[in-house]
Design an enzyme around this catalytic site. Structure first.
Site, PDB file in Angstrom:
ATOM      1  N   LEU A  63      19.963  10.576  42.923  1.00 60.73           N
ATOM      2  CA  LEU A  63      21.092  11.383  42.468  1.00 60.73           C
ATOM      3  C   LEU A  63      21.881  10.540  41.469  1.00 60.73           C
ATOM      4  CD1 LEU A  63      22.502  12.938  45.792  1.00 60.73           C
ATOM      5  CD2 LEU A  63      21.089  14.080  44.065  1.00 60.73           C
ATOM      6  N   ASP A  64      22.489  11.196  40.484  1.00 58.03           N
ATOM      7  CA  ASP A  64      23.359  10.485  39.562  1.00 58.03           C
ATOM      8  C   ASP A  64      24.455   9.750  40.337  1.00 58.03           C
ATOM      9  OD1 ASP A  64      21.947  11.532  37.451  1.00 58.03           O
ATOM     10  OD2 ASP A  64      23.431  13.076  36.960  1.00 58.03           O
ATOM     11  N   CYS A  65      24.940   8.654  39.758  1.00 60.03           N
ATOM     12  CA  CYS A  65      25.990   7.857  40.398  1.00 60.03           C
ATOM     13  C   CYS A  65      27.177   8.715  40.817  1.00 60.03           C
ATOM     14  CB  CYS A  65      26.432   6.754  39.439  1.00 60.03           C
ATOM     15  SG  CYS A  65      27.779   5.710  40.057  1.00 60.03           S
ATOM     16  N   THR A  67      27.328  11.921  41.397  1.00 58.39           N
ATOM     17  CA  THR A  67      26.982  13.062  42.249  1.00 58.39           C
ATOM     18  C   THR A  67      26.921  12.626  43.699  1.00 58.39           C
ATOM     19  OG1 THR A  67      25.657  14.010  40.456  1.00 58.39           O
ATOM     20  CG2 THR A  67      25.277  14.878  42.663  1.00 58.39           C
ATOM     21  N   ARG A 164      24.112  19.231  34.621  1.00 56.79           N
ATOM     22  CA  ARG A 164      25.289  18.925  33.804  1.00 56.79           C
ATOM     23  C   ARG A 164      25.138  19.497  32.389  1.00 56.79           C
ATOM     24  NH1 ARG A 164      25.973  12.628  35.641  1.00 56.79           N
ATOM     25  NH2 ARG A 164      27.847  12.689  34.324  1.00 56.79           N
TER      26      ARG A 164
END
Length: 217
Positions: A63-65, A67, A164
């Site tokens: 997961l993105d940082c 998120t 996003r």
């Protein structure tokens, strides 16, 4: 302009949603990298924290940082290979909850826009009809408030920054996004994106399993 990334990971204990001999499922907090970053000072991440308590834990997806939400890890190489195929073959199903800027017209929709890296402006991704890889997202409205909409997002592919960029292209950036949002849309205290639900097959039994973590916003 993309603001300089200052890494200040949250000092919170592991939030384990489920564990057995094959898998670990965690609720990742926003602001914590999934894996170590390449630059100095970015070694602290969910994977290293997990491996400190559960030796041998293996990464399956990221997961993105910014998120938060459900992440599954394998506890051995065999389980890692099985779970990796669940994601690669798109058998794993996921949903996210997001607060987006503005009031979306309609109640649901489908986004089909190919994505690729915007190399001069990394880590930005962009829509590109020729160079982009296929990317699809379904969305549905689950709440409305003045100036914003709460949506549930169903990614059909797993491109970097897919949700996003797709919401940005729809004209409704995810609130608090330091990369794609601007003006009042960026003012939220964090990226308002949460991995709410994950469903896939168990690596040992093959049975259908699913996990959920309620959004913290």
């Amino acid at each position: 302009m993309i603001p300089d990334f200052v890494y200040n990971p949250p000092d919170t204990p592991l939030a384990v949603l489920y564990e057995d001999a094959q898998i670990l499922v965690l609720d990742k907090p926003s602001g914590l990298l999934s894996v170590p970053g390449k630059l100095e000072g970015r070694q602290d991440c969910l994977l290293t924290r997990l491996q400190a308590e559960y030796w041998g834990s293996q990464l399956v997806h990221r997961l993105d940082c910014d998120t938060s939400g459900v992440m599954i890890f394998a506890r051995n190489k065999k389980a890692q290979g099985f779970l990796g195929q669940e994601f690669e073959k798109r058998r794993a199903r996921k949903s996210y909850v997001a607060r987006v800027y503005g009031e979306i017209e309609g109640e649901s929709g489908h986004i089909d826009l190919p994505l690729c890296a915007d190399w001069p402006n990394r880590p930005r991704q962009m829509v590109h009809p020729d160079l982009g890889r296929p990317a699809q997202t379904d969305w549905e409205v689950i709440g409305r408030a003045p100036g914003e909409t709460r949506v549930r997002l169903f990614p059909k592919t797993g491109r970097s920054h897919q949700l996003r960029v797709h919401m940005l292209e729809l004209g409704h950036p995810i609130m608090g996004d330091p990369i794609y949002a601007s003006g009042p849309a960026r003012a939220a205290p964090r990226l308002m994106l949460h991995a709410e639900w994950l469903a896939l097959a168990h690596p040992e039994s093959g049975a259908a399993i699913e996990f959920r973590a309620e959004p913290p916003f």
